[in-house]
Design an enzyme around this catalytic site. Sequence first.
Site, mmCIF file in Angstrom:
data_model
loop_
_atom_site.group_PDB
_atom_site.id
_atom_site.type_symbol
_atom_site.label_atom_id
_atom_site.label_comp_id
_atom_site.label_asym_id
_atom_site.label_seq_id
_atom_site.Cartn_x
_atom_site.Cartn_y
_atom_site.Cartn_z
ATOM 1 N N HIS A 202 0.838 -1.317 0.059
ATOM 2 C CA HIS A 202 -0.106 0.025 0.039
ATOM 3 C C HIS A 202 0.865 1.226 -0.177
ATOM 4 O O HIS A 202 0.319 2.414 -0.061
ATOM 5 C CB HIS A 202 -1.007 -0.049 1.381
ATOM 6 C CG HIS A 202 -0.468 0.227 2.461
ATOM 7 N ND1 HIS A 202 -0.456 1.434 3.131
ATOM 8 C CD2 HIS A 202 0.313 -0.585 3.348
ATOM 9 C CE1 HIS A 202 0.022 1.337 4.230
ATOM 10 N NE2 HIS A 202 0.454 0.147 4.475
ATOM 11 N N THR A 238 -4.977 -18.990 3.203
ATOM 12 C CA THR A 238 -5.555 -18.930 1.763
ATOM 13 C C THR A 238 -5.008 -17.934 1.166
ATOM 14 O O THR A 238 -4.942 -16.616 1.797
ATOM 15 C CB THR A 238 -7.038 -18.774 1.882
ATOM 16 O OG1 THR A 238 -7.569 -20.094 2.403
ATOM 17 C CG2 THR A 238 -7.269 -18.681 0.435
ATOM 18 N N CYS A 326 1.205 4.980 11.962
ATOM 19 C CA CYS A 326 1.131 3.912 13.030
ATOM 20 C C CYS A 326 0.967 4.096 14.490
ATOM 21 O O CYS A 326 0.507 3.484 15.335
ATOM 22 C CB CYS A 326 2.278 2.739 12.866
ATOM 23 S SG CYS A 326 2.194 2.324 11.265
#
Length: 387
Positions: A202, A238, A326
């Site tokens: 990102h 997955t 963050c």
Amino acid sequence: MKQRYVDNAATTRVSDRVFNAMVPFLKETYGNASSIHAAGRAAALAVMEARRQVAQALNADPQEIFFTSGGTESDNWAIKGVCARLLKKGKKHIITTAFEHHAVLHSCETLEKSGFEVTYLPVSPDGYVTAQQVADAIREDTALVTVMYANNEIGTIQPIAEIGRICREKGVLFHTDAVQAIGNVKIDVNADCIDLLSLSGHKLHAPKGIGALYIRKGIVLQNLMDGGAQERGRRGGTENVPGIVGLGQAISDAAAQIEEKAERLSKMRDRLIDTVLAEIPKARLNGGRKPRLCMNANFSFEGIEGEGLLLKLDMAGVCASSGSACTSGSLDPSHVLTAIGLPHEIAHGSLRITLSEENTEDDIDYILEVLPGIVAQLRMMSPVWQE
């Protein structure tokens, strides 16, 4: 009011090319890449191609690329995985720097609770560490050196190739958090003697929630995530096929445009820096001018508080930040700015402007138009500001 987005170190817009590459794997070719039927095989082929694209951007082998959920997971896996393996050989020492991303610092702090010793290298006032500092800190029981490629707040680029060569000579594994560097500088994991490298999608116009860890052939890490045979049995879960496809497209696009991007954004960055320092009293640039990421300008303004500055800029249509996204909920000053020696009262008045290919000279013009007045207004209200 037009919005001027200059917080690209926090995240970027998903590009049209990336979005268009992802859509078929959300709507049509949506099979599980671990399934053996036609839909699953098509998804697996897409994952294989993205692995090749990421490897090509790093001059790595596709078999050395492992997909993760992002930079934080990659950092955790690299650091904790190496140390868990080498602990059996009596290696209980880690070397890092005082201004790493918290994904690295907190991983090291966790390992300290398990008996590891961590050397936190001090940072120069300009925001650099040296290869000699690393060489001097390496011990017989050093398991890992982890130094970020480029700092996420102040944009300073570290001497990664020199550090890598020293680690290779000393037989110590070397990890670098390259989340901010990917797409902004050319990276060659072989020439730079990098053993492990973390990256995140990102930051370069791929979606959130996808990243990768480069693990040099021959290095075996303890798994961070168990649960299946995905990623050749080393990272269960997955596969995020649309995200992986998006990352592959994004990193391929970014690698092809690095020189053009660097030339264009460096000029915009330098005009911003030079004008702010010339027109706003008691403004300072945080971090050295060179080597520095082409898209990063980080300032401190005496006498004001960063949150007020960001709110005023937001009201004027400018999306910026005061440091790492963050830690945006913390009231403490940036650990990066205190690491380079800024006192708390100045570190609190910081502003990080980070550009992308989508920014224009008009954005810079507008920021330079509104920023001096906002700083002056906040200083008039400040009980600590003195002309």
